[in-house]
Structures are given as structure tokens and as C-alpha cells.
Design an enzyme around this catalytic site. Structure first.
Site, PDB file in Angstrom:
ATOM      1  N   LYS A  51      27.004  46.685  29.206  1.00  0.00           N
ATOM      2  CA  LYS A  51      27.284  46.981  30.617  1.00  0.00           C
ATOM      3  C   LYS A  51      26.007  47.133  31.456  1.00  0.00           C
ATOM      4  O   LYS A  51      26.034  46.932  32.666  1.00  0.00           O
ATOM      5  CB  LYS A  51      28.126  48.261  30.743  1.00  0.00           C
ATOM      6  CG  LYS A  51      29.575  48.125  30.299  1.00  0.00           C
ATOM      7  CD  LYS A  51      30.406  47.372  31.308  1.00  0.00           C
ATOM      8  CE  LYS A  51      31.914  47.585  31.212  1.00  0.00           C
ATOM      9  NZ  LYS A  51      32.512  47.576  29.885  1.00  0.00           N
ATOM     10  N   SER A 301      30.151  44.401  21.519  1.00  0.00           N
ATOM     11  CA  SER A 301      29.890  44.716  22.927  1.00  0.00           C
ATOM     12  C   SER A 301      29.274  46.097  23.153  1.00  0.00           C
ATOM     13  O   SER A 301      28.616  46.324  24.157  1.00  0.00           O
ATOM     14  CB  SER A 301      31.181  44.574  23.725  1.00  0.00           C
ATOM     15  OG  SER A 301      32.246  45.236  23.058  1.00  0.00           O
TER      16      SER A 301
HETATM   17  C1  PLP Z   1      33.592  47.138  29.299  1.00  0.00           C
HETATM   18  C2  PLP Z   1      33.621  46.827  27.856  1.00  0.00           C
HETATM   19  C3  PLP Z   1      34.320  45.706  27.345  1.00  0.00           C
HETATM   20  C4  PLP Z   1      35.142  44.796  28.224  1.00  0.00           C
HETATM   21  O1  PLP Z   1      34.371  44.149  29.212  1.00  0.00           O
HETATM   22  P1  PLP Z   1      35.058  43.520  30.507  1.00  0.00           P
HETATM   23  O2  PLP Z   1      33.938  42.981  31.293  1.00  0.00           O
HETATM   24  O3  PLP Z   1      35.808  44.607  31.208  1.00  0.00           O
HETATM   25  O4  PLP Z   1      35.997  42.458  30.007  1.00  0.00           O
HETATM   26  C5  PLP Z   1      34.251  45.456  25.986  1.00  0.00           C
HETATM   27  N1  PLP Z   1      33.568  46.261  25.148  1.00  0.00           N
HETATM   28  C6  PLP Z   1      32.889  47.341  25.593  1.00  0.00           C
HETATM   29  C7  PLP Z   1      32.145  48.166  24.611  1.00  0.00           C
HETATM   30  C8  PLP Z   1      32.890  47.657  26.957  1.00  0.00           C
HETATM   31  O5  PLP Z   1      32.208  48.736  27.381  1.00  0.00           O
END
Ligand code: PLP
Length: 319
Positions: A51, A301
Site C-alpha cells: 500500500k 501483498s
Molecule cells: C489492500 C490490500 C489488498 C487488496 O488490494 P486492493 O487494491 O484493494 O485490491 C490485498 N492485500 C493486502 C495485504 C492489502 O493490504
């Protein structure tokens, strides 16, 4: 729609902020999946998730345009990322969080000097409040996904994958509001359209799956999936058209599959990832992709999980 150029510009803008995260491998995972699996490791990113890429791109651009204050309404990874980058640039940030926010999330925001304001329990209460504060303070509201600068920032992750690995066949990406995957799709498909990009959602948060089926944005009721970064109830107005245009496939994983994948990664690779990221491992482990013998990149992510919840996540998983 954003373009490859926007992602390249984002890269330039955030180059000194975001880490180039490592790509890890696990032989055991590769053996189980019947595909060579690479883990693009954003749990090792600054603030613990990707993010920071989109938040930095948007916040720095806003400051260049004269913003003296920023707000957002996310208590999770996006809130942390916004407070981190605002603090770095000496701009005050207010993060509007729900009444039931966990202490560890408030601590993380405050550690970056973000101001926490508590408001209601739903995002439909928080969002207008954050926008109102932005207006009062002549600042800028930083959306979590539905914004061209945020999407382009997330896309820098796609550019890195292309540089770090040759012969990538498939990239698996978790989908919340779709900011991450729309950025990656733009970067990857406008560079090498042969690479397949597959999205993953929890069965309990299948709003993008349904929207793609219906070929229009479709909302679902509030959900309690353990993948808390993916609880968004519908894809974004700006993100969804990118998915309609470029996405190759979308698959769903169950809560139990997410738990098993989380446990596997912790036990075998010693990496602490968050359930939202474990969805991509679950998709590969439980053969949701119908692919064999390929080079697959799982986008890990983020890794922000409350340490007290780890035990909850691994109880009752099958050995
Ligand atoms: C925000 C987030 C997502 C999803 O991302 P989007 O851009 O909302 O699709 C996935 N994994 C983690 C760890 C996140 O913080």
C-alpha cells in the site's frame, strides 16, 4: 484508464520511498503445486504491505500540487501507508478509523505520527467524515484504491516482477477494491501481454467475481472473511474497467484453504504473511488454476497480522 506511462512516472516519484522487495522461492511449495512458485514479498515492504506504493504516489503528487494536509478512512494497511508517507514529508495526516479498531492498528498509525479519529462502525460513515475533514483543512483525501495515482503506484510492483524474473508465465494477485491488480495489469499487459494475470478472492468476498460475471459492478453485503484486506463490498469505478479489459481469470478460495496456506507458509518458509496474501498461495496449493509446469508468481501483498490472532488462524487446520 491509466497507462504504462503513468506507472513508469509513479516509479520515478516513489523510487526513494518504496523498497524493491525480494522474490523468495520454496521448493516444497513448488513440489506441491506442480508449478515453479515465486513469492513477490511485499510483507517485507516498508509499512508491511504494498500500500505504500500507491499512497506515496498520490500523497507526493498532492504535496507537489500544494496540499498541506491529508486524510483517509482506512484503519488497515492503507492508513498506515498514508501516515508513514505524510510524516516523511512533514505533512499532518488524520486517519478516520472505526470504533472497533484493534489497538495494534491504532498504535501503528500513531507510530508514524498520524492523528487517529474514531467514527462509527461502517465505511459509509467513515468515508464522508474523512472527506469532510479534508475539505475543512484544505487537504486531500487519499482513496485506498479508486484513484489513478494510487492504481499507478501499485502498478510499480508489476514492473519490478518483470525486471526480477525472466520467463514469468502467470502472476496471481489478491483482489480487494482492485487497485493492486489494475496497476499490475496495466504494467504487465502493456509490456508483455503473453503473461497471464489471475485474480483471487475469498468465496466470502466474491464481489469482483460476480461483477465480472455480470459484466457490471455488483455489490455484496458486508463480509467477515479472515482476509481482512479483501473485505471491500464492490470493485471501484476506475479499477473495474481495467479488469474487464485485461484480466485473464479469477478464482475463489475458501476460508479453510486460506488458513491452510497461511499455516504452510509460516511453518515451511518461516515467513509471516497476512491472510489476504495467503489467498494467492491457496489458489496455487489447491490447484484452482488448472495449470501445470509453469512459472507462477504469487503476489504476497502484505504481512500485517495482529500477533494475537496468529493462533486463531492456525487452529483447526488439517495437518
Ligand atoms: C489492500 C490490500 C489488498 C487488496 O488490494 P486492493 O487494491 O484493494 O485490491 C490485498 N492485500 C493486502 C495485504 C492489502 O493490504
Amino acid at each position: 484508464m491509466i497507462s504504462l506511462k503513468d506507472v513508469q512516472d509513479a516509479r520515478e516519484r516513489i523510487g526513494k520511498i518504496a523498497h524493491v522487495t525480494p522474490v523468495l522461492r520454496s521448493t516444497q511449495l513448488t513440489n506441491i503445486c506442480g508449478n515453479q512458485i515465486f513469492l513477490k514479498s511485499e510483507h517485507l515492504q516498508k509499512t508491511g504491505s504494498f500500500k505504500i506504493r500507491g499512497a506515496s504516489n498520490k500523497v507526493i503528487h498532492s504535496i507537489e500540487k500544494g496540499a498541506k494536509f491529508v486524510t483517509t478512512a482506512s484503519s488497515g494497511n492503507h492508513g498506515q501507508a498514508v501516515s508513514y508517507i505524510a510524516n516523511k514529508y512533514g505533512v499532518p495526516a488524520t486517519i478516520v478509523v472505526p470504533e472497533n479498531v484493534s489497538k495494534c492498528k491504532v498504535n501503528a498509525i500513531q507510530a508514524y505520527n498520524g492523528k487517529v479519529e474514531i467514527c462509527g462502525t461502517t465505511s459509509s460513515e467513515r468515508l464522508p467524515r474523512a472527506q469532510e475533514i479534508a475539505e475543512q483543512e484544505k487537504g486531500v483525501y487519499i482513496p485506498p484504491y479508486d484513484d489513478p495515482f494510487v492504481m499507478a503506484g501499485q502498478g510499480t510492483l508489476g514492473l519490478e516482477i518483470l525486471e526480477q524474473l525472466e520467463n514469468v508465465d502467470v502472476i496471481i494477485v489478491p483482489i480487494g477494491g482492485g487497485g493492486l491488480i489494475s496497476g499490475i495489469l496495466t504494467a504487465v499487459k502493456e509490456t508483455n501481454p503473453k503473461i497471464k494475470v489471475i485474480g483471487v478472492e475469498p468465496e466470502l468476498a466474491n464481489d469482483t467475481f460476480l461483477s465480472l460475471q455480470n459484466k457490471k459492478i455488483t455489490a455484496i453485503p458486508a463480509t467477515k472473511t479472515i482476509a481482512d484486506g479483501l473485505r471491500t463490498s464492490q470493485p471501484g469505478d476506475l479499477t473495474f474497467p481495467v479488469l474487464m479489459r485485461y484480466l485473464d481469470d479469477i478464482v475463489l478460495v475458501s476460508e479453510d484453504e486460506i488458513r491452510q496456506a497461511f499455516r504452510f507458509i509460516m511453518e515451511r518458509t518461516k515467513q509471516l504473511i497476512e491472510p489476504s496474501s495467503a489467498t494467492t498461495i491457496a489458489a496455487a496449493m489447491f490447484n484452482k488454476l488448472n495449470i501445470q509446469g509453469k512459472n507462477i508468481v504469487s503476489v504476497i501483498s502484505g504481512g500485517n497480522v495482529d500477533i494475537h490472532e496468529v493462533q486463531q488462524l492456525i487452529v483447526n487446520t488439517v495437518e
